[in-house]
Motif scaffolding. Structure first.
Motif, PDB file in Angstrom:
ATOM      1  N   LYS A 182      27.592  67.100  42.308  1.00 19.51           N
ATOM      2  CA  LYS A 182      28.921  66.601  42.923  1.00 19.51           C
ATOM      3  C   LYS A 182      30.097  65.799  41.621  1.00 19.51           C
ATOM      4  O   LYS A 182      31.270  66.323  41.954  1.00 19.51           O
ATOM      5  CB  LYS A 182      28.703  65.677  44.459  1.00 19.51           C
ATOM      6  CG  LYS A 182      30.274  66.638  44.978  1.00 19.51           C
ATOM      7  CD  LYS A 182      30.242  65.929  46.645  1.00 19.51           C
ATOM      8  CE  LYS A 182      31.479  66.018  47.720  1.00 19.51           C
ATOM      9  NZ  LYS A 182      31.481  65.340  48.885  1.00 19.51           N
ATOM     10  N   LYS A 183      29.331  64.601  41.718  1.00 24.07           N
ATOM     11  CA  LYS A 183      30.589  64.116  40.528  1.00 24.07           C
ATOM     12  C   LYS A 183      29.648  63.334  39.642  1.00 24.07           C
ATOM     13  O   LYS A 183      28.868  62.599  40.124  1.00 24.07           O
ATOM     14  CB  LYS A 183      31.944  63.035  41.449  1.00 24.07           C
ATOM     15  CG  LYS A 183      32.743  62.304  40.145  1.00 24.07           C
ATOM     16  CD  LYS A 183      33.652  61.643  40.893  1.00 24.07           C
ATOM     17  CE  LYS A 183      34.466  61.099  39.774  1.00 24.07           C
ATOM     18  NZ  LYS A 183      35.376  60.761  40.759  1.00 24.07           N
ATOM     19  N   LEU A 184      29.786  62.945  38.403  1.00 25.74           N
ATOM     20  CA  LEU A 184      29.147  62.666  37.496  1.00 25.74           C
ATOM     21  C   LEU A 184      29.975  62.336  36.319  1.00 25.74           C
ATOM     22  O   LEU A 184      30.700  63.046  36.024  1.00 25.74           O
ATOM     23  CB  LEU A 184      27.284  62.792  37.198  1.00 25.74           C
ATOM     24  CG  LEU A 184      26.690  62.677  36.505  1.00 25.74           C
ATOM     25  CD1 LEU A 184      25.909  61.127  36.632  1.00 25.74           C
ATOM     26  CD2 LEU A 184      25.966  63.070  34.744  1.00 25.74           C
ATOM     27  N   VAL A 185      30.705  60.573  35.354  1.00 24.78           N
ATOM     28  CA  VAL A 185      30.991  60.749  35.170  1.00 24.78           C
ATOM     29  C   VAL A 185      30.294  59.707  34.307  1.00 24.78           C
ATOM     30  O   VAL A 185      29.727  58.567  34.883  1.00 24.78           O
ATOM     31  CB  VAL A 185      32.768  59.829  35.051  1.00 24.78           C
ATOM     32  CG1 VAL A 185      32.938  61.542  35.960  1.00 24.78           C
ATOM     33  CG2 VAL A 185      32.494  59.003  36.362  1.00 24.78           C
ATOM     34  N   VAL A 186      31.018  59.095  33.188  1.00 22.30           N
ATOM     35  CA  VAL A 186      31.142  57.323  32.185  1.00 22.30           C
ATOM     36  C   VAL A 186      31.430  56.537  32.490  1.00 22.30           C
ATOM     37  O   VAL A 186      32.945  57.192  32.655  1.00 22.30           O
ATOM     38  CB  VAL A 186      30.316  58.083  30.170  1.00 22.30           C
ATOM     39  CG1 VAL A 186      30.645  56.698  30.050  1.00 22.30           C
ATOM     40  CG2 VAL A 186      29.426  58.949  30.469  1.00 22.30           C
ATOM     41  N   LYS A 187      31.069  55.288  33.248  1.00 26.28           N
ATOM     42  CA  LYS A 187      32.401  54.339  33.444  1.00 26.28           C
ATOM     43  C   LYS A 187      32.579  53.546  32.420  1.00 26.28           C
ATOM     44  O   LYS A 187      33.877  53.347  31.745  1.00 26.28           O
ATOM     45  CB  LYS A 187      31.820  53.279  34.890  1.00 26.28           C
ATOM     46  CG  LYS A 187      31.852  54.535  35.495  1.00 26.28           C
ATOM     47  CD  LYS A 187      33.707  54.433  36.109  1.00 26.28           C
ATOM     48  CE  LYS A 187      33.683  54.690  37.989  1.00 26.28           C
ATOM     49  NZ  LYS A 187      35.179  54.734  37.852  1.00 26.28           N
ATOM     50  N   GLU A 188      31.900  53.409  31.509  1.00 24.54           N
ATOM     51  CA  GLU A 188      31.932  52.344  30.073  1.00 24.54           C
ATOM     52  C   GLU A 188      30.710  52.771  29.223  1.00 24.54           C
ATOM     53  O   GLU A 188      29.348  53.467  29.644  1.00 24.54           O
ATOM     54  CB  GLU A 188      31.421  50.910  30.623  1.00 24.54           C
ATOM     55  CG  GLU A 188      31.526  50.211  29.755  1.00 24.54           C
ATOM     56  CD  GLU A 188      33.363  49.582  29.019  1.00 24.54           C
ATOM     57  OE1 GLU A 188      33.992  50.385  29.405  1.00 24.54           O
ATOM     58  OE2 GLU A 188      33.137  48.694  28.372  1.00 24.54           O
TER      59      GLU A 188
ATOM     60  N   TRP B 172      27.029  53.003  31.462  1.00 24.48           N
ATOM     61  CA  TRP B 172      27.138  53.058  32.307  1.00 24.48           C
ATOM     62  C   TRP B 172      27.621  54.658  33.380  1.00 24.48           C
ATOM     63  O   TRP B 172      29.048  54.614  33.053  1.00 24.48           O
ATOM     64  CB  TRP B 172      27.904  52.196  32.430  1.00 24.48           C
ATOM     65  CG  TRP B 172      27.396  50.505  32.077  1.00 24.48           C
ATOM     66  CD1 TRP B 172      27.820  49.712  30.909  1.00 24.48           C
ATOM     67  CD2 TRP B 172      26.822  50.040  32.200  1.00 24.48           C
ATOM     68  NE1 TRP B 172      27.560  48.197  30.770  1.00 24.48           N
ATOM     69  CE2 TRP B 172      26.426  48.498  32.148  1.00 24.48           C
ATOM     70  CE3 TRP B 172      26.674  50.010  34.457  1.00 24.48           C
ATOM     71  CZ2 TRP B 172      25.644  47.008  32.093  1.00 24.48           C
ATOM     72  CZ3 TRP B 172      25.255  48.191  34.666  1.00 24.48           C
ATOM     73  CH2 TRP B 172      25.174  47.693  33.177  1.00 24.48           C
ATOM     74  N   ILE B 173      26.818  54.405  33.838  1.00 26.16           N
ATOM     75  CA  ILE B 173      27.082  56.018  35.122  1.00 26.16           C
ATOM     76  C   ILE B 173      27.305  55.953  35.790  1.00 26.16           C
ATOM     77  O   ILE B 173      26.922  54.931  36.528  1.00 26.16           O
ATOM     78  CB  ILE B 173      26.330  57.487  34.351  1.00 26.16           C
ATOM     79  CG1 ILE B 173      25.505  57.377  32.511  1.00 26.16           C
ATOM     80  CG2 ILE B 173      26.618  58.365  34.915  1.00 26.16           C
ATOM     81  CD1 ILE B 173      24.791  57.868  32.518  1.00 26.16           C
ATOM     82  N   TYR B 174      28.541  57.042  36.575  1.00 25.42           N
ATOM     83  CA  TYR B 174      28.727  56.861  37.678  1.00 25.42           C
ATOM     84  C   TYR B 174      28.612  58.465  38.293  1.00 25.42           C
ATOM     85  O   TYR B 174      28.802  59.263  37.874  1.00 25.42           O
ATOM     86  CB  TYR B 174      30.382  56.388  38.212  1.00 25.42           C
ATOM     87  CG  TYR B 174      30.496  56.749  39.667  1.00 25.42           C
ATOM     88  CD1 TYR B 174      30.237  55.315  40.861  1.00 25.42           C
ATOM     89  CD2 TYR B 174      31.091  57.480  40.080  1.00 25.42           C
ATOM     90  CE1 TYR B 174      31.049  55.521  41.600  1.00 25.42           C
ATOM     91  CE2 TYR B 174      31.564  58.139  41.428  1.00 25.42           C
ATOM     92  CZ  TYR B 174      31.783  56.385  42.567  1.00 25.42           C
ATOM     93  OH  TYR B 174      32.042  56.822  43.695  1.00 25.42           O
ATOM     94  N   SER B 175      27.653  58.634  39.498  1.00 25.95           N
ATOM     95  CA  SER B 175      27.124  59.645  40.214  1.00 25.95           C
ATOM     96  C   SER B 175      28.427  58.903  41.739  1.00 25.95           C
ATOM     97  O   SER B 175      28.364  58.209  42.595  1.00 25.95           O
ATOM     98  CB  SER B 175      25.723  59.687  40.336  1.00 25.95           C
ATOM     99  OG  SER B 175      25.668  61.144  41.434  1.00 25.95           O
TER     100      SER B 175
END
Length: 307
Positions: A234-240, A176-179
């Motif tokens: 600008k921002k990219l993270v793995v949430k889960e 699950w990826i958040y940008s």
């Protein structure tokens, strides 16, 4: 990861950058003249870019970009790799998007190769054409990433590769990826195309914020994440990250999604090119696929249905 490449290149002279890209493309094409060595992704891209440079096409209608694959077989190596190049319109003011495919290289070696290649590229001067240097670096350094398996008997190598494949393909992963946002038409296309290529299922949600979910075999999911985070964000993270050892079970039983698609839920406009999706409908979609708990992880509040 907090890269601003797309925004930082806002003042770039796109015509100048695309002109440089065409000159580099012609040089590389002449360097790899044999059949299968140099493959252009979109045969119409060159014509579209040239039409734009000639002033006969407005930039807003330029939907093509240069993308191609170079097959590299250094003489001192047993490994053949493919260098995939996808050039943002702002390149070389921003880095090119490149990654390698190496089906005969084991997972760890291939990962190390891509990481080292990335480090090499970010160390190069911006504004300078660099793909020839990237190819040269691969030709000179590929041998370092070959394992001892390359020097063993062919039968032993095959048995190890088969064992490795069995081990890697026994783990099911969902990411699950958040940008901060997903607006770029090219990013949106890559997100879908790479999932299809790697046989991953899931969905993407463009706009602000952006959401990507991919699921499939562990190696393919890791490859997808590696490619995605090389783009400018600008921002990219793995949430889960969810994982499960499924042995030799049927992977289709573990998927929550069929295929991969971009989802759009009642778009609402914002400032400039910003737009937002209806998060209530996003929650309904997640809940429908037994993923409703993910909503709070993304947004810090419990999801609520619009109905």
């Amino acid at each position: 990861m907090d890269n601003h490449g797309e925004d930082d290149a806002a003042g770039t002279d796109i015509k100048e950058m695309l002109g440089l890209q065409l000159s580099e493309f012609e040089m590389l094409q002449s360097m790899f003249p044999n059949d299968g060595e140099f493959c252009l992704d979109d045969q119409t891209a060159i014509g579209s870019i040239q039409t734009f440079l000639n002033g006969k096409l407005k930039y807003e209608y330029l939907h093509s970009r240069l993308g191609f694959t170079v097959h590299i077989s250094p003489g001192n190596c047993k490994t053949t790799i493919e260098l995939v190049c996808q050039l943002p319109h702002e390149y070389p003011a921003v880095p090119p998007v490149v990654f390698t495919r190496a089906p005969n290289m084991n997972r760890n070696s291939h990962s190390q190769l891509n990481e080292a290649l990335h480090e090499y590229i970010i160390g190069l001067d911006r504004g300078e054409l660099c793909l020839y240097s990237v190819i040269e670096w691969l030709q000179e350094n590929l041998e370092k990433f070959e394992t001892d398996e390359s020097h063993e008997k062919e039968g032993d190598v095959l048995s190890k590769l088969e064992k490795m494949k069995l081990e890697e393909d026994s783990v099911f992963t969902r990411l699950w990826i958040y940008s901060h946002h997903i607006y770029s038409k090219f990013k949106r296309r890559d997100i879908i195309d790479w999932a299809s290529e790697l046989k991953l299922t899931g969905f993407s949600l463009p706009g602000k914020p952006g959401v990507v979910c991919v699921e499939g075999y562990s190696r393919s999911v890791d490859d997808y994440w590696h490619r995605l985070r090389r783009l400018n964000w600008k921002k990219l993270v793995v949430k889960e990250k969810e994982g499960q050892d499924i042995g030799d079970g049927n992977i289709e039983k573990y998927r929550k999604f069929e295929g991969f698609e971009e989802k759009v839920f009642d778009v609402r406009g914002g400032k400039g090119r910003e737009y937002h999706m209806d998060l209530g409908k996003l929650y309904e979609f997640l809940d429908l696929h037994d993923c409703g708990h993910i909503f709070q992880m993304y947004f810090g509040v419990e999801g609520k249905s619009n109905s």
